[in-house]
Structure formats: structure tokens, C-alpha cells
Scaffold this active site. Structure first.
Site, PDB file in Angstrom:
ATOM      1  N   LYS A 123       0.833  -1.204   0.000  1.00 41.46           N
ATOM      2  CA  LYS A 123       0.000   0.000   0.000  1.00 41.46           C
ATOM      3  C   LYS A 123       0.870   1.258   0.000  1.00 41.46           C
ATOM      4  CE  LYS A 123      -3.803  -0.250   2.290  1.00 41.46           C
ATOM      5  NZ  LYS A 123      -4.671  -0.473   3.432  1.00 41.46           N
ATOM      6  N   ARG A 179      -3.218   2.827   8.781  1.00 43.09           N
ATOM      7  CA  ARG A 179      -3.579   1.543   8.170  1.00 43.09           C
ATOM      8  C   ARG A 179      -2.357   0.659   8.012  1.00 43.09           C
ATOM      9  NH1 ARG A 179      -7.301   2.220   3.235  1.00 43.09           N
ATOM     10  NH2 ARG A 179      -8.923   3.578   3.969  1.00 43.09           N
ATOM     11  N   GLY A 196      -8.134  -7.361   4.772  1.00 39.54           N
ATOM     12  CA  GLY A 196      -8.932  -7.511   5.990  1.00 39.54           C
ATOM     13  C   GLY A 196      -8.265  -8.252   7.123  1.00 39.54           C
ATOM     14  N   MET A 207      -5.467  -7.328   8.839  1.00 32.69           N
ATOM     15  CA  MET A 207      -4.884  -6.502   9.902  1.00 32.69           C
ATOM     16  C   MET A 207      -5.742  -5.274  10.137  1.00 32.69           C
ATOM     17  SD  MET A 207      -0.903  -7.022   9.129  1.00 32.69           S
ATOM     18  CE  MET A 207      -1.101  -6.559   7.455  1.00 32.69           C
ATOM     19  N   ARG A 227      -3.825  -1.315  -6.022  1.00 34.41           N
ATOM     20  CA  ARG A 227      -2.977  -2.517  -5.925  1.00 34.41           C
ATOM     21  C   ARG A 227      -3.401  -3.482  -7.023  1.00 34.41           C
ATOM     22  NH1 ARG A 227      -5.751  -4.502  -0.327  1.00 34.41           N
ATOM     23  NH2 ARG A 227      -7.785  -4.938  -1.174  1.00 34.41           N
ATOM     24  N   HIS A 255     -16.306  -8.420   2.711  1.00 30.29           N
ATOM     25  CA  HIS A 255     -15.261  -9.305   3.220  1.00 30.29           C
ATOM     26  C   HIS A 255     -15.407 -10.719   2.668  1.00 30.29           C
ATOM     27  CE1 HIS A 255     -13.598 -12.138   6.200  1.00 30.29           C
ATOM     28  NE2 HIS A 255     -12.581 -11.295   6.165  1.00 30.29           N
ATOM     29  N   ARG A 269       1.862 -46.569  -6.355  1.00 34.68           N
ATOM     30  CA  ARG A 269       2.006 -47.255  -5.056  1.00 34.68           C
ATOM     31  C   ARG A 269       1.271 -48.584  -5.152  1.00 34.68           C
ATOM     32  NH1 ARG A 269       1.166 -41.567  -3.102  1.00 34.68           N
ATOM     33  NH2 ARG A 269       2.780 -41.092  -1.571  1.00 34.68           N
ATOM     34  N   ARG A 307       6.416 -48.716  -7.965  1.00 34.89           N
ATOM     35  CA  ARG A 307       7.132 -48.923  -6.707  1.00 34.89           C
ATOM     36  C   ARG A 307       6.665 -50.199  -6.038  1.00 34.89           C
ATOM     37  NH1 ARG A 307       6.144 -45.075  -1.798  1.00 34.89           N
ATOM     38  NH2 ARG A 307       4.336 -46.437  -1.546  1.00 34.89           N
ATOM     39  N   GLU A 348      14.559 -41.768   0.572  1.00 37.95           N
ATOM     40  CA  GLU A 348      13.606 -41.277   1.579  1.00 37.95           C
ATOM     41  C   GLU A 348      14.061 -41.573   3.006  1.00 37.95           C
ATOM     42  OE1 GLU A 348       9.787 -43.161   0.940  1.00 37.95           O
ATOM     43  OE2 GLU A 348      10.689 -45.072   0.396  1.00 37.95           O
ATOM     44  N   SER A 368      14.369 -41.251  -6.791  1.00 38.62           N
ATOM     45  CA  SER A 368      13.159 -40.438  -6.638  1.00 38.62           C
ATOM     46  C   SER A 368      13.018 -40.103  -5.157  1.00 38.62           C
ATOM     47  CB  SER A 368      11.936 -41.222  -7.126  1.00 38.62           C
ATOM     48  OG  SER A 368      10.785 -40.439  -6.916  1.00 38.62           O
ATOM     49  N   GLY A 383      11.484 -39.458  -1.876  1.00 34.40           N
ATOM     50  CA  GLY A 383      10.214 -39.662  -1.166  1.00 34.40           C
ATOM     51  C   GLY A 383      10.236 -38.699   0.007  1.00 34.40           C
ATOM     52  N   THR A 384       9.840 -37.476  -0.272  1.00 33.16           N
ATOM     53  CA  THR A 384      10.027 -36.441   0.758  1.00 33.16           C
ATOM     54  C   THR A 384       9.024 -36.557   1.894  1.00 33.16           C
ATOM     55  OG1 THR A 384       8.848 -35.012  -0.776  1.00 33.16           O
ATOM     56  CG2 THR A 384      11.234 -34.713  -0.612  1.00 33.16           C
ATOM     57  N   ASN A 385       8.021 -37.417   1.743  1.00 32.41           N
ATOM     58  CA  ASN A 385       7.120 -37.621   2.889  1.00 32.41           C
ATOM     59  C   ASN A 385       7.895 -38.350   3.984  1.00 32.41           C
ATOM     60  OD1 ASN A 385       5.176 -36.632   1.164  1.00 32.41           O
ATOM     61  ND2 ASN A 385       4.427 -38.653   0.586  1.00 32.41           N
ATOM     62  N   ASP A 386       8.505 -39.470   3.608  1.00 33.69           N
ATOM     63  CA  ASP A 386       9.286 -40.197   4.603  1.00 33.69           C
ATOM     64  C   ASP A 386      10.562 -39.454   4.968  1.00 33.69           C
ATOM     65  OD1 ASP A 386       8.073 -42.637   5.542  1.00 33.69           O
ATOM     66  OD2 ASP A 386       8.021 -43.241   3.439  1.00 33.69           O
ATOM     67  N   CYS A 423       8.758 -37.577  -5.628  1.00 34.95           N
ATOM     68  CA  CYS A 423       7.383 -38.072  -5.710  1.00 34.95           C
ATOM     69  C   CYS A 423       6.644 -37.937  -4.384  1.00 34.95           C
ATOM     70  CB  CYS A 423       7.352 -39.510  -6.208  1.00 34.95           C
ATOM     71  SG  CYS A 423       8.164 -40.652  -5.100  1.00 34.95           S
ATOM     72  N   TYR A 479      12.466 -34.241 -12.935  1.00 31.57           N
ATOM     73  CA  TYR A 479      11.001 -34.217 -12.931  1.00 31.57           C
ATOM     74  C   TYR A 479      10.451 -34.088 -11.519  1.00 31.57           C
ATOM     75  CZ  TYR A 479      11.024 -39.046 -11.259  1.00 31.57           C
ATOM     76  OH  TYR A 479      11.205 -40.163 -10.494  1.00 31.57           O
TER      77      TYR A 479
HETATM   78  C1  PEP Z   1       7.305 -40.565   0.269  1.00 34.20           C
HETATM   79  O1  PEP Z   1       7.672 -41.114   1.294  1.00 34.20           O
HETATM   80  O2  PEP Z   1       7.503 -39.376   0.014  1.00 34.20           O
HETATM   81  C2  PEP Z   1       6.560 -41.325  -0.743  1.00 34.20           C
HETATM   82  C3  PEP Z   1       6.271 -40.795  -1.904  1.00 34.20           C
HETATM   83  O3  PEP Z   1       6.127 -42.555  -0.404  1.00 34.20           O
HETATM   84  P1  PEP Z   1       4.906 -42.863   0.577  1.00 34.20           P
HETATM   85  O4  PEP Z   1       4.177 -41.584   0.791  1.00 34.20           O
HETATM   86  O5  PEP Z   1       4.083 -43.880  -0.098  1.00 34.20           O
HETATM   87  O6  PEP Z   1       5.605 -43.364   1.795  1.00 34.20           O
HETATM   88 MG    MG Z   2       7.737 -43.258   1.438  1.00 36.73          MG
END
Ligand code: PEP
Ligand code: MG
Length: 873
Positions: free
Chosen positions: A23, A93, A102, A104, A337, A455, A561, A617, A746, A765, A767-770, A832, A852
Site C-alpha cells: 500500500k 492503516r 482484511g 490486519m 494494488r 469481506h 504405489r 514402486r 527417503e 526419486s 520420497g520427501t514424505n518419509d 514423488c 522431474y
Molecule cells: C514418500 O515417502 O515421500 C513417498 C512418496 O512414499 P509414501 O508416501 O508412499 O511413503
Molecule cells: Mg515413502
């Protein structure tokens, strides 16, 4: 040199957003452009950061700089702050780098007290106006700065109206408003145990502090988490001389967009109110008039505004959202804006601006928020079902999309229902920023009051949530939890449907259909594909998902999976039989039953993908996930597979793990029972051979992915099983088939030893979850229960399972890429985990040189756009 914290509008410029907030920077830019901006100054975001570092205190030197700059505003305006003859009144403001509508606080009419108000009355010859401004100020200051609820003041207003026998605020005269001021101040004293602050300087400093504090209010914190805005940015504070839209019928105030924010149509779009202050428009208390009617009411002013709007759009090369005020026949610009817009409008505007020669394709790509596309990728009402449905009412189509769900009347109930797995429609008299969490989980929002810029409308559009606003036909009973519309009595929990594109409301459930990519969406996606270098794959386990992903532009399956293929009731029996086997022979017999099912699935997947790469997998989850747990279920299974109940129960108990996520899962299963990997290899390779025979022109190269590897010897062991089965099958098939064996990365140890593993693996690949789970030591299944505490204590700002932790987990990825490529420069590397569909994480993957990203089908278009943006950065 002393650090500067306060900037006159004439000292800033549009490019100083980081320091002056959006602003402030735009007010400075409009000042440079010679537009009619009430002058003022901006207290920088650094002052906000300083306030927090300084134990939530404004440093005396900064306070002095504020008052010194105020003197300059007095010079510019010829008015004096706190003066009774010619008083300067100001607005205070917030304004952060990214716009947070809205979220703040704002305080208007600041500088009034018992003496100054008389001066204003004298100067304007309008006592009613003076006292109306004063009572509004007391109300706003008490609410925003001192935390006395606004509604407690509304009660006093209602009492005065009742006593006088009138129903509208405008029926109150100057004496009534003066009485209101006295009652408001008494209420303040009762609440706070002190007089309302009459010193304008104290009012100013307290208000600045309140704006700084509002940066950390729960709704702002929530909004930031939703929109990836870091808390270290802080907010600036804009102090601006007041102009008044409520000085009579030659005054007014409004909000307008240079293009329609719901559809993108190139036509000035907005609303205004005569004789009103800005808060009246935004709060949705009075229903405003469409902007084009201003042409007949004030033609000169309308033309001047149209001219300014067009200049601003050309200058910023984007659709503008502007606030203006008319004071006694003179136009003032209070803000401009880049306007928030629906996803459909964003796409149309981006394409139109390219067509109009205003921007390049690259800039069009940068202009659309990838996450916003989500709202276009979800179902719409099925045309036939919609036609058959009975409309019970309609109102403003404030934010498009189809929504169907159970009615709730409070934001808290919306969250409660949502947590029970229900879809909800939030129905409110009007929404306020406190409702943000409820609005976020709702499928749709319906309000009784408010216009297109209320709002509810602004926030819903930003979130891509369907919203219908201002349905005055509704008779709502929020406390009793029901409303009446179109002859129906609709209670909490009843189903309704909203069409946010037409504004129609239906008192029933309506079937929805999948969305598709066409028109402007398709054009922008094709531009994105020209610029991105990352390939976009999908996580899909069924032909249906695979087809959806291809529709959305996926270039392959990055993760199938296989365990998801065994949950169906007709398959789980064979799976359970395999798990409870006591001997290898029994296990092989059960696996033989699974083989044709699995092979059939893979064939269908290959067919659906039409020759695009498919990464399969191997079995990953803890086995007990497949087992029955209650005695009842164990009995049924025991009978089915013909073993004794107690024996089976013993096996189930023995499979219990204290830490299943770190237990017998992933490649560990194939190490214990190589026959599982053998069966899966058979299924993959035989399916590929069958499909290649049918489609000799398809270049099918099966990619087999081993999960949860932490040690190269583990990988070697499973790979040997795969290779011996695969090579045999290929040799006997008489056709030539190449295949790859790669690994999930992972487990932190896999990152640390990525060079060793890369010698053996054909691809990586992440496995960023694990990997996130194990890097943080946070259970993926339980972290949701305590992460809230981490957000509120500012230890983490984001859910690391949704947005990649680039500092820690990112370092593991960086290390793995480096070590892996040292050994194999052309090693194919992707991701993945869930992060593969998150724009900021995709940018990180691009920077790391990954080949990828793989994400769920619905996020494929988001990923395509995010990858193009990363490439253009
Ligand atoms: C992971 O671990 O990121 C993954 C892709 O495998 P899963 O979620 O099945 O453990
Ligand atoms: Mg995993």
C-alpha cells in the site's frame, strides 16, 4: 548515518514494497504520477521488525521520526494535528509486502477529541458530520487498539435509536451523536478504568503499535500460513491525511477494479456509496451502487476516475483494485494494488494483456498464482442435474465454482463438521475476519448482507472458494441455527448447493462433474510448457487417475504405489493370506493368486499411459495395515482361509509393531521375503511384454522402484532378485525389452551414502514424505496433532509435510544430488513426495537440477505452471 524508518509518500516509489509494504509503495508511486492522493507517510516494515525485536516497544528515536514527519504533513496540508481551528485528521492503516485483505487493522478519523471535534464542526459547518466522525473514531480505536468489542458500542447505538423511535443511523441528528460520544466514552472508562485518550499524539502512537501487533493476530498468522508469507516480513503502517466521503451528498466513497475480478471481463467494475466512509462499503452494512451509475450522478468525477483507472492499469500492466473518496466534489485516490481475482479471471486477464500487447507471455506466466488453479480443477455441477434442481433464491455471484454441502452457521461449526469429514456450506449474516478458518474449510459461503467487495466476497475469491453474497431474501436465525428461503426452512446439517458463477441457491444436493482444461487455461498451460524445463509426472495407481493426469498434461507416472492395488474387498483376502503365511510355500501360493491381478492392473496402467514412462514402486507399507484387528474380523478371515481363530489371532498380535513407520516395511519386506519382489517383477515385466506385443511402436521401458533403501547392499540384494526374474522372462519372450531399477531416496542414510547407491541405481526419486518424517523425527501420522503448537510458538511457520523444509530436508536432497551425479552424471532424479505438487518446493527442485516432479493428478497443472515460473525466475 541514522537509519531511516519513516518515509513521506513523496520520498518513496513503487519498487520499495519490501520496505514500505504494497500500500505504501503504491501510494508513493501514485504521488509520483501526480495523482490526487491525500498526503501522508509510511512507517517502514523495518520499524515493525524493530518493534518486535525491541520487546514490543517503539524506540524513542523512531517515535521522534514519526512526529517530525507529521510536522511535514502539517506543512503540506496547511492543517495542524490536534489543532482546534484547522485540525489535521489522519488514518492509520496496515500494509504488508503482500496484500492481506482484511487481515490486519485500520483506524480512521484519528486526532479527534472533545475540543478538536468542535473545530471540525465549525470549519465544515456540519456538526452532525463532526460528531459522527468522532463517534466512529472512538468505536474503532476502542475496538482495534484497546480490544473493547465493537458490538458493545452497537448496543449503545441501538438503545439511542430505540429511545428516539428511529431505525436508521441517518435519522440521528447532531445532538444524538453528541450524546452517543458521551455514552461511548463512559463505556470506554467502565471497560478500561481510564479516560478515553484525548491526546492525539498518544492516539497515534497507540494506533501504530496496534497495527504492528495485528501482524501477529491469529487470522493474520493463519492467512500467512495459507499463502506462504513469512512472518519476518512485518507490516508497514501508512499514516494518511483524512478525506471524508461522508460530508454530504457531494461526497462519497467506493472501490473499483479496472476489470471484472470474477470473470476478467475488460470493463470497469466496482461499487460506491454517496455520503459514506470506506468502512461502510467494505463492511457490507449498506448495499452500494454499481460504479457505472456514478456517470449520471457525477459525470466529471466519473470521467476523471475512469482516466486515472486506465492510467494506473497501463502503468502497473495489471488489473488494479482501487479505493477512492470524493470529498465535496473532489476526487481522491486512497489506494491502488494489483487486484485479487478468481482463477478464471486471472487466466483471462493474463491472456488478454498479452493480446493487448501490454505484457509478454513470460510475464503472463508469472502473473498467475499456480495454487489458485486448484479451484478450476475440481468438479462443476452436472448440467442435467443442475437443470432439474429447484432454485430457492439467488444473490450476487461473488466467487465462482460449484459447492454442495451441509449448512452450518458459525465458523467454529464449519471447522467441527469438517473435522468429522463432512462438507459444509457456511451461511452467515455477514462474515468477518474472525471467520477465516471456517471459510477456509467450507465448500461454499453464503451471506445475507454485503456486496461484491464485502469481506466474504474478497476473501472467498482469494481462496478460490465458491461464494454467494448479499442474499437479502434470507431470513436468518443464526442463534437458533436455521434460515428461511424460497418457502423452505433450512436447518443446520441440511444440504444445499450454491452456484458461485450464477449466484443461484438450491435447497438440495446436486451432482457434480469433473473439470477440464480449455480456453484461456489451455492457452496459458501451453505457454508454461514452452518455458519449463522440469518434466511433470503424476502419482497414480489406477487407470482412472492416470487418464485424469494425462488430461491435465502429465508426462508419465512418477509413482505407482502398488499396495493401493490390494485394498479392494476382492483382493485383500489373497493379500491377507500372503501375510499370515507361515512357510515360504504358503506365501508363494498366496502370491500366485495376487500375480494375475497385479499383472492386469499394470497392463491397464500401461495402456492408459499410451507408452509414457511408468514408475512402479514395490510393496511399501507395514503389513499389519492389511490385517483385521477386531476379533469379529479375525474370525471371518480365519474361516475364509481355513485356519484356527486363536492361531490367526496369535499371528496378528505377533505382527504388531511399536513403530510401524520405522518397522517391517519397504524394501525390508523384500529382504525378508524375496518371493514378494519376484511376484511383483513378474507382474511388471509380463504386463510390459503383453502391452509391447499389442503396441510395438510404444517405447515401454518399465521403471521398477525399490522403497525405503538406506544401504546399498539392501538395494543390491533386492535388485538381484528383480534382475534374475526379469532377464529370464525377457529372454523367454523373444522380444527385446529394456527396464530400469531405481530407488526411492527417503531415508537420511540413503542421502548420506547416495554416491554408493548411485553406482547401483538407475534413478533416484525423493520420497520427501518419509524423508521429512525421518529428518524431523516427526511421525507423518501424528504431527498434525502438535504442529499447531509449533506455529503458535513461532518455532515453525509452515507444515513441513506440505512445504519442503529447504533448510534441513533440502540440504539432504542437495547432498544426494551432488553425490549421485558425481558417480553418474546422467542419473535421472525426481521427487514423488507430496511436495512435488507444491509451488515453492517445485522451485527448489528446479534449482537443484532435478529432471522431474511427480504429484497427484489434480496438481499436475499447478506443477506445470510452477515449473515454468521457476524456470523464468
Ligand atoms: C514418500 O515417502 O515421500 C513417498 C512418496 O512414499 P509414501 O508416501 O508412499 O511413503
Ligand atoms: Mg515413502
Amino acid at each position: 548515518m541514522i537509519k531511516k524508518y519513516v518515509y513521506l509518500f513523496s520520498e518513496g516509489k513503487g519498487s520499495m514494497k519490501e520496505l514500505l509494504g504494497g500500500k505504501g509503495a503504491n501510494l508513493a508511486e501514485m504521488t509520483i504520477l501526480g495523482m490526487p492522493v491525500p498526503q501522508g507517510f509510511t512507517i517502514s516494515t523495518e520499524a515493525c521488525t524493530h518493534y518486535y525485536e525491541n520487546g514490543k516497544k517503539i524506540d524513542p528515536t523512531i517515535e521522534k521520526e514519526i512526529f517530525d514527519t507529521l510536522l511535514k504533513i502539517e506543512d503540506i496540508t496547511g492543517k495542524k494535528f490536534g489543532d482546534t481551528k484547522n485540525p489535521l485528521l489522519i488514518s492509520v492503516r496496515s500494509g504488508s509486502r503482500a496484500s492481506m485483505p482484511g487481515m490486519m487493522d485500520t483506524i480512521l478519523n484519528l486526532g479527534l477529541n472533545d475540543e478538536v471535534v468542535e473545530g471540525v464542526a465549525e470549519l465544515t459547518g456540519n456538526k452532525r458530520f463532526a460528531y459522527d466522525s468522532y463517534r466512529r473514531f472512538i468505536q474503532m480505536f476502542s475496538d482495534v487498539v484497546m480490544g473493547i468489542p465493537k458490538h458493545s458500542f452497537e448496543k449503545i447505538i441501538d438503545e439511542i435509536k430505540l429511545k428516539k423511535g428511529v431505525s436508521l443511523d441517518t435519522d440521528l441528528d447532531d445532538n444524538d451523536l453528541k450524546e452517543m460520544v458521551t455514552l461511548f466514552k463512559a463505556h470506554y472508562k467502565k471497560q478500561k478504568g481510564a479516560d478515553f485518550p484525548s491526546d492525539p499524539k498518544q492516539q497515534l502512537i497507540e494506533s501504530v503499535k496496534a497495527v504492528f501487533r495485528s501482524w501477529e493476530n491469529p487470522r493474520a498468522v493463519y492467512y500467512r500460513r495459507m499463502n506462504d508469507i513469512p512472518s519476518c516480513w512485518g507490516t508497514a503502517v501508512n499514516v494518511q491525511s483524512m478525506v471524508f466521503g461522508n460530508m454530504g451528498n457531494d461526497s462519497g466513497t467506493g472501490v473499483a477494479f479496472t476489470r471484472n475480478p470474477a470473470t476478467g471481463e475488460k470493463k470497469l467494475y466496482g461499487e460506491y456509496l454517496i455520503n459514506a466512509q470506506g468502512e461502510d462499503v467494505v463492511a457490507g452494512i449498506r448495499t452500494p451502487n454499481p460504479i457505472d451509475t456514478l456517470e449520471t450522478v457525477m459525470p466529471d468525477l466519473y470521467n476523471q476516475f475512469v482516466d486515472i483507472a486506465s492510467k494506473l492499469e497501463k502503468h502497473y500492466k495489471d488489473m488494479q483494485d482501487m479505493e477512492f473518496t470524493i470529498e465535496k466534489g473532489k476526487l481522491y485516490m486512497l489506494q491502488t494494488r494489483n487486484g485479487k481475482r478468481t482463477a478464471a479471471a486471472a487466466l483471462k486477464i493474463a491472456c488478454d494483456l498479452v493480446e493487448e500487447g501490454m505484457i509478454s507471455k513470460e510475464n503472463a506466466i508469472k502473473m498467475v498464482d499456480p495454487k489458485q488453479l486448484d479451484s478450476l480443477l475440481h468438479p462443476q455441477f452436472e448440467a442435467v442435474a443442475l437443470k432439474a434442481a429447484k432454485e430457492i433464491g439467488s444473490a450476487l455471484p461473488a466467487s465462482p465454482g460449484a459447492a454442495c454441502g451441509q449448512v452450518v452457521f458459525t465458523a467454529d461449526d464449519a471447522v467441527k463438521f469438517h473435522n468429522e469429514g463432512k462438507k459444509v456450506i457456511l451461511v452467515r449474516l455477514e462474515t468477518s475476519p474472525e471467520d477465516i478458518a471456517g471459510m477456509h474449510v467450507a465448500q461454499g459461503i453464503l451471506t445475507v448482507r454485503g456486496g461484491m467487495t464485502s469481506h466474504a466476497a474478497v476473501v472467498a475469491r482469494g481462496m478460490g472458494t465458491c461464494c454467494i453474497a448479499g442474499c437479502g431474501e434470507i431470513s436468518i436465525h443464526e442463534e437458533e441455527k436455521y434460515f428461511k428461503l424460497g418457502g423452505l426452512n433450512i436447518k443446520e446439517g441440511d444440504f444445499i448447493s450454491l452456484d458461485g458463477s450464477t449466484g443461484k441457491i438450491y435447497g438440495e444436493q446436486i451432482k457434480t462433474v469433473e473439470a477440464s482444461i480449455s480456453g484461456y487455461f489451455k492457452i496459458l498451460m501451453s505457454w508454461a510448457d514452452e518455458f519449463r524445463t522440469l518434466k511433470i509426472c503424476t502419482n497414480a495407481d489406477t487407470p482412472k487417475d492416470a487418464k485424469q493426469a494425462i488430461e491435465y498434461g502429465a508426462e508419465g507416472i512418477g509413482l505407482c504405489r502398488t499396495e493401493h492395488m490390494f485394498f479392494d474387498s476382492d483382493r485383500i483376502k489373497a493379500m491377507r493370506e500372503m501375510i499370515v503365511s507361515k512357510t515360504e510355500a504358503q506365501r508363494r501360493a498366496a502370491l500366485d493368486k495376487l500375480l494375475p491381478m497385479q499383472r492386469g492392473d499394470f497392463e491397464e496402467l500401461y495402456e492408459a499411459m499410451g507408452g509414457l514412462p511408468v514408475t512402479i514402486r514395490y510393496l511399501d507399507p507395514p503389513l499389519h495395515e492389511f490385517l483385521p484387528h477386531s476379533d469379529e474380523d479375525i474370525k471371518v478371515l480365519a474361516k475364509e482361509i481355513g485356519i484356527d481363530f486363536n492361531e490367526l489371532k496369535g499371528i496378528v498380535v505377533s505382527l504388531h509393531e511399536f513403530n510401524p513407520m520405522m518397522g517391517h516395511r519397504g524394501c525390508r519386506l523384500a529382504v525378508s521375503y524375496p518371493e514378494i519382489a519376484e511376484m511383483q517383477t513378474r507382474a511388471v515385466i509380463e504386463a510390459a511384454i503383453n502391452v509391447v506385443k499389442k503396441h510395438p511402436d510404444w517405447n515401454i521401458v518399465p521403471e521398477i522402484m525399490i522403497p525405503l533403501i538406506g544401504e546399498v547392499k539392501e538395494f543390491q540384494y533386492v535388485k538381484e532378485t528383480v534382475v534374475s526374474v526379469a532377464d529370464d522372462l525377457i529372454k523367454n519372450s523373444g522380444i527385446s525389452l529394456r527396464y530400469k531399477v531405481g530407488t526411492m531416496v527417503e531415508i537420511p542414510r540413503a542421502c548420506l551414502t547416495a554416491d554408493e547407491i548411485a553406482k547401483e541405481a538407475d534413478f533416484f526419486s525423493f520420497g520427501t514424505n518419509d524423508l521429512t518424517q525421518m529428518a524431523f523425527g516427526f511421525s507423518r501420522d501424528d504431527a498434525g496433532n502438535f504442529l499447531e503448537h509449533y506455529y503458535s510458538k513461532k518455532i515453525y511457520e509452515q507444515d513441513p509435510f506440505a512445504k519442503l523444509d529447504q533448510v534441513g530436508v533440502g540440504k539432504l536432497i542437495e547432498m544426494s544430488v551432488k553425490l549421485g551425479k558425481q558417480v553418474k552424471p546422467d542419473l535421472k532424479i525426481g521427487i514423488c513426495g507430496e511436495h512435488g505438487g507444491d509451488p515453492s518446493s517445485i522451485e527448489f527442485c528446479h534449482k537443484q537440477g532435478l529432471d522431474y516432479v511427480s504429484c497427484s493428478p489434480f496438481r499436475v497443472p499447478i506443477a506445470r505452471l510452477a515449473a515454468a515460473q521457476a524456470a523464468l525466475k
